[in-house]
Scaffold this active site. Structure first.
Site, PDB file in Angstrom:
ATOM      1  N   TRP A 112       0.819  -1.214   0.000  1.00  9.26           N
ATOM      2  CA  TRP A 112       0.000   0.000   0.000  1.00  9.26           C
ATOM      3  C   TRP A 112       0.847   1.257   0.000  1.00  9.26           C
ATOM      4  O   TRP A 112       0.458   2.278  -0.580  1.00  9.26           O
ATOM      5  CB  TRP A 112      -1.020  -0.017   1.145  1.00  9.26           C
ATOM      6  N   ASP A 182      -1.254   7.115   6.890  1.00  6.42           N
ATOM      7  CA  ASP A 182      -2.377   6.272   6.484  1.00  6.42           C
ATOM      8  C   ASP A 182      -2.539   5.215   7.581  1.00  6.42           C
ATOM      9  O   ASP A 182      -1.688   4.341   7.732  1.00  6.42           O
ATOM     10  CB  ASP A 182      -2.055   5.618   5.135  1.00  6.42           C
ATOM     11  N   LYS A 206     -11.960  -1.649   7.911  1.00  9.30           N
ATOM     12  CA  LYS A 206     -11.179  -2.641   8.652  1.00  9.30           C
ATOM     13  C   LYS A 206     -11.710  -2.730  10.081  1.00  9.30           C
ATOM     14  O   LYS A 206     -12.203  -3.752  10.498  1.00  9.30           O
ATOM     15  CB  LYS A 206      -9.694  -2.254   8.714  1.00  9.30           C
TER      16      LYS A 206
HETATM   17  N1  PMP Z   1      -4.097   1.849   2.624  1.00  4.95           N
HETATM   18  C1  PMP Z   1      -4.120   0.689   3.301  1.00  4.95           C
HETATM   19  C2  PMP Z   1      -3.212   0.522   4.488  1.00  4.95           C
HETATM   20  C3  PMP Z   1      -4.974  -0.338   2.895  1.00  4.95           C
HETATM   21  O1  PMP Z   1      -5.002  -1.489   3.585  1.00  4.95           O
HETATM   22  C4  PMP Z   1      -5.801  -0.149   1.764  1.00  4.95           C
HETATM   23  C5  PMP Z   1      -6.762  -1.207   1.276  1.00  4.95           C
HETATM   24  N2  PMP Z   1      -6.867  -2.334   1.940  1.00  4.95           N
HETATM   25  C6  PMP Z   1      -5.740   1.077   1.089  1.00  4.95           C
HETATM   26  C7  PMP Z   1      -4.869   2.047   1.552  1.00  4.95           C
HETATM   27  C8  PMP Z   1      -6.628   1.360  -0.103  1.00  4.95           C
HETATM   28  O2  PMP Z   1      -7.883   1.644   0.399  1.00  4.95           O
HETATM   29  P1  PMP Z   1      -9.173   1.937  -0.466  1.00  4.95           P
HETATM   30  O3  PMP Z   1      -9.555   0.662  -1.142  1.00  4.95           O
HETATM   31  O4  PMP Z   1     -10.179   2.401   0.544  1.00  4.95           O
HETATM   32  O5  PMP Z   1      -8.838   3.010  -1.422  1.00  4.95           O
END
Ligand code: PMP
Length: 373
Positions: A112, A182, A206
């Site tokens: 990520w 994040d 989550k």
């Molecule tokens: N950051 C993290 C730490 C994630 O785990 C995720 C998706 N699991 C994301 C960003 C992307 O999130 P989204 O699908 O809500 O855009």
């Protein structure tokens, strides 16, 4: 009411999905009722106007609960936005001032954060100050490995790498840095010293609700310095001025976040308590993995092991397939690893109970015994 008598589906309790993840049973029951009729309102949660006084009160209470849980000082906005954490990958570099500063610093600690870097690079140059890519993202950096420029526009990192199961147990960076994090996969799972961050973002799916809403905590001084020429939906100032009701917000998702924050405050008793429950779950699961010699192999190095996502593998892909099949028959779900890395992963978010972890440990010990090496 008929549906209140029905036993809870045990597969929900044993849902180890990486996200959207398990939600507390009591919250699911309240949601079930609210789909038909929100108590005291007489309407389905799916058909209530976002301009109603009732919904404005929902946003206010959800915000207050988050402030209380985190002990957030004055001077921060709490926003409920759409577009997921991915939209924040782009909103952050567009919003944060960088004139006269060195490029922002990013950490590349997993799947990520690599995505966050790729997205931010589309907006403006940045500097990657550490990368675990070459070594397969199996550990996080120590402070000694990080060299920060004194005048970097900001520092961005991800507190918990959901895919690889790596989690920081400290706050990074120079004390005076504009720190952006994040926290999508560990927000409200533990106290986080929110006041040390200029901006925190976390999607809900989550630990705190369904997909569709992303929570952003942002210092007022950042909002005030946001460039004036951004599209309104991507502008923290417009969103803050409208108290998260700039356009039609995800009413349902925000309502569920409210219910989860009430659960954290009233049933769990706050984030210290949530943290100790989460630690107990992770400790027992890692102990079960470690007990089996090298049958179960964890991805993450010891000190960087995540309390939220336990990523592991088995000696062969064939055994992993067998494991998933048998686990499914035994009622467990969501145990396959992320498609980017394969293997297996048990996500043990807030609402996943210690009992569910104990049941998984029992299954894993039994599976290992039945497959001697
Ligand atoms: N950051 C993290 C730490 C994630 O785990 C995720 C998706 N699991 C994301 C960003 C992307 O999130 P989204 O699908 O809500 O855009």
């Amino acid at each position: 009411m008929m549906h209140m008598q029905q036993p809870f589906n045990p597969r929900n309790r044993l849902n180890f999905s990486g996200g959207p993840g398990v939600l507390p049973e009591c919250v699911l029951r309240e949601v079930q009722e609210a789909i038909m009729e929100v108590p005291g309102v007489g309407l389905s949660i799916l058909g209530i106007s976002h301009r109603s006084d009732w919904f404005a009160a929902v946003v206010r209470e959800a915000e207050t609960n988050i402030r209380t849980l985190l002990g957030l000082p004055a001077g921060y906005h709490v926003l409920f936005l759409q577009g997921g954490a991915t939209q924040q990958f782009a909103m952050v570099p567009m919003a944060l001032p960088r004139a006269g500063k060195a490029p922002p610093e990013y950490l590349d600690t997993g799947y990520w954060s690599a995505k966050s870097i790729a997205e931010a690079q589309r907006v403006a140059p940045l500097r990657v100050i550490w990368s675990g890519r070459a070594t397969g993202y199996r550990r996080l950096p120590t402070d000694a490995e990080l060299s920060h420029a004194p005048d970097a526009a900001y520092l961005h990192y991800i507190s918990n790498e959901t895919v690889e199961g790596l989690q920081f147990s400290r706050v990074l960076g120079r004390e005076d840095v504009t720190r952006v994090c994040d926290m999508s996969s560990d927000f409200l799972s533990r106290p986080c010293e929110a006041q040390r961050f200029a901006l925190i973002y976390a999607h809900a799916q989550k630990n705190i609700g369904p997909a569709g809403v992303t929570i952003v905590l942002v210092r007022d001084e950042i909002v005030r310095q946001t460039p004036r020429d951004l599209p309104s939906c991507l502008d923290f100032r417009a969103q803050a001025e409208a108290h998260s009701i700039f356009n039609t917000p995800p009413v349902f998702a925000i309502y569920v976040v409210l219910l989860v924050t009430r659960w954290l405050l009233r049933d769990i008793g706050g984030l210290e308590r949530m943290d100790s429950i989460n630690r107990a779950k992770a400790t027992s699961l890692y102990a079960c993995l470690d007990a089996g010699g090298d049958f179960y192999r964890t991805r993450a190095a010891g000190v960087d092991r995540s309390l939220m996502n336990v990523a592991f593998s088995l000696p062969t892909p064939g055994l992993e397939r067998e494991f998933l099949q048998e686990a499914g028959l035994a009622g467990f779900s969501g145990l396959e690893g992320h498609r980017a890395v394969g293997g297996l992963r048990a996500s043990i978010y807030n609402a996943l109970t210690l009992d569910a972890v104990s049941e998984l440990c029992g299954f894993m010990a039994d599976f290992r015994q039945r497959h001697p090496r």
